[in-house]
Enzyme design. Structure first.
Site, PDB file in Angstrom:
ATOM      1  N   HIS A  64       0.837  -1.201   0.000  1.00  0.00           N
ATOM      2  CA  HIS A  64       0.000   0.000   0.000  1.00  0.00           C
ATOM      3  C   HIS A  64       0.881   1.263   0.000  1.00  0.00           C
ATOM      4  O   HIS A  64       0.715   2.144  -0.839  1.00  0.00           O
ATOM      5  CB  HIS A  64      -0.922  -0.024   1.226  1.00  0.00           C
ATOM      6  CG  HIS A  64      -1.815   1.178   1.351  1.00  0.00           C
ATOM      7  ND1 HIS A  64      -3.148   1.144   0.997  1.00  0.00           N
ATOM      8  CD2 HIS A  64      -1.582   2.440   1.792  1.00  0.00           C
ATOM      9  CE1 HIS A  64      -3.678   2.337   1.210  1.00  0.00           C
ATOM     10  NE2 HIS A  64      -2.762   3.152   1.702  1.00  0.00           N
ATOM     11  N   GLU A  65       1.834   1.311   0.915  1.00  0.00           N
ATOM     12  CA  GLU A  65       2.698   2.506   0.993  1.00  0.00           C
ATOM     13  C   GLU A  65       3.567   2.632  -0.252  1.00  0.00           C
ATOM     14  O   GLU A  65       3.770   3.733  -0.761  1.00  0.00           O
ATOM     15  CB  GLU A  65       3.561   2.477   2.262  1.00  0.00           C
ATOM     16  CG  GLU A  65       2.776   2.542   3.579  1.00  0.00           C
ATOM     17  CD  GLU A  65       1.828   3.740   3.703  1.00  0.00           C
ATOM     18  OE1 GLU A  65       2.010   4.752   2.992  1.00  0.00           O
ATOM     19  OE2 GLU A  65       0.875   3.651   4.511  1.00  0.00           O
ATOM     20  N   CYS A  83      -8.848  -4.012  -3.294  1.00  0.00           N
ATOM     21  CA  CYS A  83      -7.559  -3.505  -3.769  1.00  0.00           C
ATOM     22  C   CYS A  83      -6.685  -3.140  -2.572  1.00  0.00           C
ATOM     23  O   CYS A  83      -7.156  -2.616  -1.572  1.00  0.00           O
ATOM     24  CB  CYS A  83      -7.807  -2.283  -4.638  1.00  0.00           C
ATOM     25  SG  CYS A  83      -6.301  -1.488  -5.206  1.00  0.00           S
TER      26      CYS A  83
HETATM   27 ZN   LIG Z   1      -2.734   5.086   2.046  1.00  0.00          ZN
HETATM   28 ZN   LIG Z   2      -7.210  -0.073  -6.745  1.00  0.00          ZN
END
Ligand SMILES: [Zn+2]
Ligand SMILES: [Zn+2]
Lengths: 447, 176
Positions: free
Chosen positions: B129-130, B145
């Protein structure tokens, strides 16, 4: 609204605070800008509009309160959120009185910030009066298409229109399958709460403990299996409408808890201590005679009076047969699209049968019957033989031509047609209920 | 092919690092390089007994080897940014550096029995994510997602380790 269409201005004299919040909102995709003092903020406001302004109440130079007043001169609908240290909560309260949307204390819980901004956006959207009006008209016309045009339903729609804009609690009375949730949605969609959620809870479908945690949420470890903190439906409905379906089935214990929430507008999660404030409207529905339940002591009288503020009775389908053709054709159209089947209408014979049937399961049963007919039937139209047996009257018990056989078959047919409503069946058969019970017993009839 | 440099901050178990590196390689289709440990004392704030993640990003940036695309710090320390009570991680949007912490991803913090497998999955998701942010991605509405924002640790369990098709196209199609 897409997040990139929403402008946020952060006004704070501390650089690190500006940078932190800037990054936080950028990751959510908002259009974000910062200002380090009131003068810069006003300059930016003049250049372009913002939907939300996060404002530190304590800044050198012009103070936050004064800046808030000036911001409102530019845009009286701008949402101002006050950022404050614990020490200056008093000032924040003053800001609220002067129209700030809410305030947060530093440091902010990420969860609080997310919700605050989401609520603020809803509020902002709410202010877009013309969009609102357009939707209102659209939703009502949609509703009319679905529920019918008979005088009894016109009356219902009138009631919906009357009560929607008020914040009054509404009780919808009707047999199962009459479309109570649809009416609840119509009330919500035409109320000032429509940009907040409508949260339906089926009180009849859940065991007591489950309903409790579904409504109130729980902290981790509140009971076996509560592995995580969960928000309840009461919390999710904040700002919006809570729809309690089959409200007559709530246990005494949960009735008491619910009454307390309605009266105090606050509660705690199961196993928790934090007091959570909520603001929602209640729309409830029941197919039971709640007045009777109150007399029998199964439903709290005080809760009954809290819920039964404005009543909308939904007539059963057999009392508004004029709507059957409209509804039936609506479902034909719906399933023709869904199944890509070229059936466009209903034969005259079939329609007569539909109009003559009692529909104990109401609109839902009619819809199921049409769906089934769409599956078994073939173009160009639905014919009598495509309808379920209890509708086209082919429900005969095989074996026997004696008078008793015929009587048994006829009683069974009427019982099926009325959904085993004894009173109604007895009326149709022109015999009293005791006689009917005896005949059911004698012929060994079962649902 | 791009390389992502990984930097353990303070102490991180070797097995956790290995698992994370493998997951990143697999999902981002890239190489990883393990750099020496970084100490975190400079980011410590005694008043909060937490570590400033923005300060950590500033210390990570100069460590990025010239051939690598991004640098990711991994830590077990409790991170914050000044305005918020805590963060799971932080990234420079469309920048080079990101940092993730396993501190608030642990079940033990919420009074639950330790679950090392779940912890590894959560850490991998938050790392992706980061990193997604460093590749210019913003939060995604698709709940499956990895770029969907998570407020609670248990929210992380709901999403996949991977990017949805749209996010993938936007961030990586041109890179690979
Ligand atoms: Zn974020
Ligand atoms: Zn996405």
């Amino acid at each position: 609204m897409e997040t990139r269409d929403i402008g946020i201005l952060i006004v704070d004299d501390e650089r690190v605070v500006r940078a932190s919040l800037y990054n936080w909102f950028k990751e959510d995709g908002y259009r974000v800008e910062t200002a380090e003092n009131a003068a810069e903020a006003l300059k930016k406001l003049q250049a372009t509009g913002y939907d939300i302004i996060l404002l530190d109440i304590k800044m050198p130079g012009m103070d936050g309160l004064e800046l808030q007043r000036r911001i409102r001169e530019f845009d009286k609908n701008a949402i101002v959120i006050i950022i404050t240290a614990y020490a200056s909560v008093d000032t924040a309260v003053q800001a609220l009185k002067e129209g700030a949307f809410d305030y947060v204390t530093k440091p902010i819980d990420p969860d609080d910030l997310t919700h605050l901004v989401r609520n603020a956006i809803h509020q902002r959207t709410l202010a877009a009066e013309n969009v609102q009006l357009k939707r209102k008209i659209e939703e009502l016309s949609q509703l009319e298409e679905i529920v019918g045009e008979s005088p009894p339903m016109k009356k219902v729609l009138e009631l919906v229109k009357t009560v929607a804009a008020t914040d009054a609690t509404v009780m919808i009375l009707g047999e199962s399958g009459t479309g109570k949730e649809l009416i609840a949605r119509a009330i919500h969609a035409n109320s000032n709460r429509r940009y907040f959620p409508l949260v339906p809870v089926n009180c009849g479908a859940m065991a007591e403990g489950l309903l409790e945690s579904d409504l109130f949420g729980h902290e981790k470890g509140a009971f076996t299996g509560a592995q995580y903190r969960r928000k309840g439906k009461l919390e999710m409905a904040n700002g919006g409408t809570l729809f309690l379906d089959e409200v007559g089935n709530i246990s005494m214990k949960t009735q008491m808890d619910l009454l307390r929430v309605i009266e105090t507008k606050q509660f705690t999660r199961l196993g928790g201590e934090q007091v959570i404030k909520v603001d929602f409207r209640i729309v409830c529905a029941t197919n039971k005679n709640l007045e009777q339940s109150v007399k029998e002591g199964a439903f709290r009288e005080d809760l009954y009076y809290r819920l039964n503020v404005f009543t909308i009775p939904l007539p059963p389908l057999r009392e508004r047969r004029a709507d059957i053709p409209l509804l039936a054709n609506h479902f034909v159209h719906k399933y023709a699209l869904q199944m890509s089947k070229d059936i466009k209408s209903i034969s005259t014979d079939a329609m007569e049968l539909l109009k003559g049937f009692d529909w104990p399961g109401n609109v839902r049963e009619l819809e199921n019957a049409i769906e089934r007919a769409m599956v078994v039937g073939s173009p160009p139209c639905i014919k009598a033989e495509d309808l379920p047996r209890q509708v086209n009257g082919q429900s005969q018990i095989p074996g026997g031509d004696t008078l008793a056989d015929v009587e048994k078959a006829h009683i069974k047919k009427i019982l099926e047609r009325t959904g085993w409503n004894i009173t109604r069946s007895a009326e149709i058969l022109k015999i009293d209920r005791v006689t009917l019970y005896n005949k059911i017993e004698k012929f060994g009839l079962r649902t | 092919m791009s390389v992502i440099a990984l930097v353990p901050i303070h102490t991180v178990p070797a097995t956790q690092l290995e698992h994370l590196a493998r997951g990143i390689r697999e999902i981002l289709h890239c190489e990883t390089a393990l750099l020496p440990r970084l100490e975190a004392a400079a980011a410590y704030e005694a008043a909060r007994n937490q570590y400033n993640s923005t300060t950590l990003l500033a210390h990570l940036l100069p460590l990025r080897p010239p051939h690598s695309a991004k640098i990711l710090g991994i830590t077990e320390l409790d991170l914050f940014i000044p305005i918020l009570t805590y963060v799971f991680g932080e990234a420079q949007l469309s920048g080079a550096a990101a940092v993730v912490s396993s501190f608030r991803l642990r079940n033990e913090l919420y009074g639950l029995p330790a679950d090392p497998t779940r912890l590894r999955q959560r850490l991998l998701k938050e790392a992706n994510h980061e990193l997604g942010h460093t590749f210019g991605l913003i939060h995604c509405r698709n709940v499956n997602c990895v770029m969907h924002p998570s407020t609670y640790a248990e929210d992380i369990d709901l999403k996949a380790e991977r990017f949805c098709e749209e996010c993938w196209k936007e961030a990586f199609e041109s890179v690979h």
